[in-house]
Design a protein around this motif. Structure first.
Motif, short mmCIF file in Angstrom:
data_model
loop_
_atom_site.label_atom_id
_atom_site.label_comp_id
_atom_site.label_asym_id
_atom_site.label_seq_id
_atom_site.Cartn_x
_atom_site.Cartn_y
_atom_site.Cartn_z
N ALA A 262 17.31 62.43 35.74
CA ALA A 262 16.29 61.63 36.42
C ALA A 262 16.95 60.76 37.49
O ALA A 262 16.46 60.63 38.61
N GLU A 263 18.10 60.20 37.12
CA GLU A 263 18.81 59.36 38.07
C GLU A 263 19.42 60.20 39.19
O GLU A 263 19.32 59.88 40.37
N MET A 264 20.05 61.30 38.79
CA MET A 264 20.78 62.14 39.75
C MET A 264 19.83 62.80 40.75
O MET A 264 20.16 62.95 41.93
N GLN A 265 18.66 63.22 40.28
CA GLN A 265 17.80 64.06 41.11
C GLN A 265 16.69 63.30 41.82
O GLN A 265 15.91 63.89 42.58
N PHE A 266 16.62 61.99 41.58
CA PHE A 266 15.47 61.22 42.05
C PHE A 266 15.13 61.49 43.53
O PHE A 266 14.00 61.83 43.88
N LEU A 267 16.13 61.37 44.38
CA LEU A 267 15.86 61.42 45.81
C LEU A 267 15.36 62.80 46.24
O LEU A 267 14.43 62.93 47.04
N GLN A 268 16.00 63.83 45.70
CA GLN A 268 15.58 65.20 46.05
C GLN A 268 14.17 65.49 45.55
O GLN A 268 13.41 66.23 46.17
N ARG A 269 13.83 64.92 44.39
CA ARG A 269 12.48 65.13 43.85
C ARG A 269 11.45 64.38 44.69
O ARG A 269 10.34 64.86 44.90
N ASP B 69 15.43 71.31 35.89
CA ASP B 69 15.23 70.26 34.89
C ASP B 69 16.19 70.51 33.72
O ASP B 69 16.92 71.50 33.70
N ALA B 70 16.15 69.60 32.74
CA ALA B 70 17.11 69.67 31.64
C ALA B 70 17.14 71.05 30.98
O ALA B 70 18.20 71.56 30.64
N GLY B 71 15.96 71.64 30.80
CA GLY B 71 15.91 72.96 30.15
C GLY B 71 16.62 74.03 30.94
O GLY B 71 16.98 75.08 30.40
N GLY B 72 16.85 73.79 32.22
CA GLY B 72 17.53 74.76 33.06
C GLY B 72 19.03 74.52 33.14
O GLY B 72 19.76 75.32 33.72
N PHE B 73 19.47 73.40 32.59
CA PHE B 73 20.91 73.09 32.63
C PHE B 73 21.65 73.77 31.49
O PHE B 73 21.15 73.90 30.39
#
Lengths: 250, 94
Positions: free
Chosen positions: A236-243, A74-78
């Motif tokens: 959110a857009e980039m990771q949607f499918l994997q999530r 998530d964002a905090g991990g970027f």
């Protein structure tokens, strides 16, 4: 903390977030040829992302490959610099963000080819060829538009001023950076900043743009996982499918 | 003045190619950007290639109407074709 893992994440995340943003231009560039060029640069950066994150995952040894690192943090991990998550805005904003990044990236990669970590030196050597082209292209366009019409000049200057406060972070070293410098993995901040400032000054001079004031407050936090509010939307857009379908083969 | 960027014709010599071949055309505001764009559009950045760009307006083409006058006379004169000489093995790429 594994400093080298953190350092590799930073490199990978810079390239990943910028690639993701550049892809949003696909089909919307101001000319067909610009469209192609932006997509090419995005592909270059995505290729670099894969090399950095794969190495990071191996070093971490926790079973996270490039995909897990890209899609399940998530964002905090970027760990990307704040500059790269700034919105695409107009073409002037995108170009200026690219120019600031390319300038820093080029000099960083050039130095990293001398890293005492052979794998990092190898990745840097490969990436440097691409960054050389990116820098030549974005510098050329900054000159063309800065020294173009009154309208293009004003837009480029506004973008230069707006994004300037995000450039300092690339040279603000924390414990991770210092450890990498101490181990001979990464270059020191000062020479990098000097090379960056000199190149920006040269290009801006030719482009009839003013270099923003050097001693201004610089935003920071991206490298430590404290981001602007925009990164969450990008992910959110980039990771949607994997999530939605975690662990799926593709 | 037209707001459209001028048309450029692109010629590329590939890594092991012997001559520049016409590969297509593109629009660009000037020669330098035409080269940059040609690299992105036509080469995928293979190393060792050479690119020529030339403004389409600078190319003079022969007229299809002149086809007979220009090319027909050579067809009936076999002695104009240097096909009667055995070529040595060593001579490549002729």
């Amino acid at each position: 903390m594994n400093e080298k893992f953190e350092y590799l994440l930073r490199q990978g995340d810079n390239a990943l977030v910028l690639a993701q943003q550049l892809c949003q231009w696909t089909g919307k560039g101001p000319a067909l040829e610009e469209d192609m060029a932006l997509s090419n640069i995005a592909l270059d950066l995505l290729g670099q992302t894969r090399m950095w994150l794969t190495y990071a995952g191996e070093l971490e040894g926790a079973g996270r490959d490039e995909d897990k690192l890209a899609f399940l943090r998530d964002a905090g991990g970027f760990r990307n610099c704040l500059l790269l998550e700034q919105p695409n805005g107009s073409y002037a904003d995108t170009l200026m963000r690219q120019f600031y990044f390319d300038t820093w990236h080029y000099f960083l990669l050039e130095a990293l080819t001398n890293s005492n970590d052979q794998r990092i030196a190898g990745i840097a050597e490969k990436a440097l060829k691409e960054a050389t082209y990116h820098l030549r292209r974005s510098g050329d366009l900054v000159v063309r538009l800065g020294d173009g019409t009154a309208e293009s000049h004003a837009r480029m200057q506004a973008a230069a001023d707006e994004l300037w406060r995000f450039t300092g972070e690339m040279f603000i070293y924390d414990a991770v950076d210092e450890a990498m410098v101490a181990q001979g993995v990464a270059p020191a901040s000062q020479p990098l900043r000097a090379a960056f400032l000199q190149h920006v000054a040269e290009i801006f001079d030719e482009a009839t743009l003013e270099v923003p004031p050097l001693e201004t407050y610089m935003q920071r936090g991206g490298k430590q996982g404290r981001h602007t509010e925009r990164l969450g939307y990008i992910l959110a857009e980039m990771q949607f499918l994997q999530r939605a379908y975690p662990g799926a083969e593709w | 003045m037209s707001k459209e960027w001028p048309l450029w014709e692109v010629f590329i010599r590939s890594q092991h190619g012997l001559a520049h071949k016409h590969v297509g055309s593109l629009h660009a505001p000037d020669a330098e950007m035409a080269i940059n764009n040609a690299r992105d559009v036509y080469t995928r950045r293979n190393e060792g290639v050479s690119i020529w760009v030339v403004k389409a307006s600078d190319i003079i083409a022969s007229s299809p109407a002149d086809k007979d006058a220009l090319f027909e006379p050579s067809n009936s004169k076999v002695y104009r074709h240097p096909t009667f000489f055995p070529m040595p093995e060593e001579v490549k790429n002729l």
